[in-house]
Enzyme design. Structure first.
Site, PDB file in Angstrom:
ATOM      1  N   HIS A 131     -61.298  15.549  -5.575  1.00 19.08           N
ATOM      2  CA  HIS A 131     -60.778  16.904  -5.879  1.00 19.08           C
ATOM      3  C   HIS A 131     -60.882  17.051  -8.088  1.00 19.08           C
ATOM      4  O   HIS A 131     -61.537  16.011  -7.910  1.00 19.08           O
ATOM      5  CB  HIS A 131     -59.236  16.817  -5.622  1.00 19.08           C
ATOM      6  CG  HIS A 131     -58.370  16.557  -6.963  1.00 19.08           C
ATOM      7  ND1 HIS A 131     -57.549  15.461  -6.346  1.00 19.08           N
ATOM      8  CD2 HIS A 131     -57.927  16.479  -8.131  1.00 19.08           C
ATOM      9  CE1 HIS A 131     -56.961  14.196  -7.637  1.00 19.08           C
ATOM     10  NE2 HIS A 131     -57.794  15.165  -8.310  1.00 19.08           N
TER      11      HIS A 131
HETATM   12  P1  TYD Z   1     -53.304  13.075  -5.537  1.00 21.91           P
HETATM   13  O1  TYD Z   1     -53.299  14.073  -7.161  1.00 21.91           O
HETATM   14  O2  TYD Z   1     -54.137  13.735  -4.685  1.00 21.91           O
HETATM   15  O3  TYD Z   1     -53.419  11.692  -5.604  1.00 21.91           O
HETATM   16  P2  TYD Z   1     -55.230  11.311  -5.607  1.00 21.91           P
HETATM   17  O4  TYD Z   1     -55.591  12.420  -6.469  1.00 21.91           O
HETATM   18  O5  TYD Z   1     -54.475   9.995  -6.333  1.00 21.91           O
HETATM   19  O6  TYD Z   1     -55.291  10.893  -4.338  1.00 21.91           O
HETATM   20  O7  TYD Z   1     -51.919  13.067  -5.465  1.00 21.91           O
HETATM   21  C1  TYD Z   1     -50.766  12.320  -4.016  1.00 21.91           C
HETATM   22  C2  TYD Z   1     -50.000  12.929  -3.650  1.00 21.91           C
HETATM   23  O8  TYD Z   1     -49.077  12.692  -5.176  1.00 21.91           O
HETATM   24  C3  TYD Z   1     -50.307  14.289  -4.055  1.00 21.91           C
HETATM   25  O9  TYD Z   1     -48.424  14.120  -2.514  1.00 21.91           O
HETATM   26  C4  TYD Z   1     -48.888  15.202  -5.181  1.00 21.91           C
HETATM   27  C5  TYD Z   1     -47.734  13.655  -5.286  1.00 21.91           C
HETATM   28  N1  TYD Z   1     -48.230  13.947  -6.478  1.00 21.91           N
HETATM   29  C6  TYD Z   1     -46.864  14.420  -7.414  1.00 21.91           C
HETATM   30  O10 TYD Z   1     -46.224  14.447  -7.534  1.00 21.91           O
HETATM   31  N2  TYD Z   1     -47.057  14.677  -9.014  1.00 21.91           N
HETATM   32  C7  TYD Z   1     -48.320  14.167  -9.575  1.00 21.91           C
HETATM   33  O11 TYD Z   1     -48.079  14.251 -10.612  1.00 21.91           O
HETATM   34  C8  TYD Z   1     -49.100  14.112  -8.879  1.00 21.91           C
HETATM   35  C9  TYD Z   1     -50.988  13.317  -9.555  1.00 21.91           C
HETATM   36  C10 TYD Z   1     -49.527  14.195  -7.906  1.00 21.91           C
END
Ligand code: TYD
Length: 135
Positions: A49
């Site tokens: 992303h």
């Molecule tokens: P995501 O940012 O998609 O993780 P990565 O890029 O490392 O794969 O986040 C994973 C999940 O965690 C998603 O459901 C959103 C949640 N999340 C939060 O609730 N708070 C946060 O601060 C972050 C970064 C993610």
């Protein structure tokens, strides 16, 4: 224009090491949120992303991890394997995190509260947004 770059933080010696990080001094933003990623299997890739506005500092405080960054112009790979090194990412940079070592803890300092609307999770949309911004 957005950027990504490696920051080197202080490492204070004495009975081990200590790395202090102060908002707006050692990093170029206010810290509104902190989170950390750990327990990731070596064959898993996370991320996929970009963000519209968020600024982040990624620090691998234990173990090592690779970060691939992509923009419309270039692709880079960074290895984070030292707790006094940070990868600074401004918003519109596509990022993927992979090859986490078993003991890896990736600490993230973020300039904004969590906001799903700030994410661009589709790579084709990301490219479209880049073209709109003309870079
Ligand atoms: P995501 O940012 O998609 O993780 P990565 O890029 O490392 O794969 O986040 C994973 C999940 O965690 C998603 O459901 C959103 C949640 N999340 C939060 O609730 N708070 C946060 O601060 C972050 C970064 C993610």
């Amino acid at each position: 224009m957005t950027s990504c770059s490696i920051f080197k933080f202080k490492s204070i010696n004495g009975n081990g090491k200590l790395t202090p990080i102060e908002a707006n001094k050692d990093i170029p933003f206010d810290i509104k949120r902190v989170y950390y990623i750990y327990g990731v299997k070596n064959d898993v890739t996370r991320g996929f992303h970009a963000h519209k506005n968020l600024k982040q500092m990624l620090i691998c405080v234990s173990g090592r991890v690779k970060i691939k960054t992509r923009t419309i112009k270039e692709e880079k790979v960074f290895q984070l394997d030292n707790p006094n090194i940070g990868l600074y990412l401004e918003g519109m940079i596509w990022r993927e995190m992979y090859e986490f070592s078993p003991n890896a803890v990736l600490l993230v300092l973020a300039s904004e509260y969590y906001d799903e609307n700030d994410y661009i999770r589709d790579y084709n949309n990301y490219i479209k947004e880049c073209r709109k911004c003309n870079w």
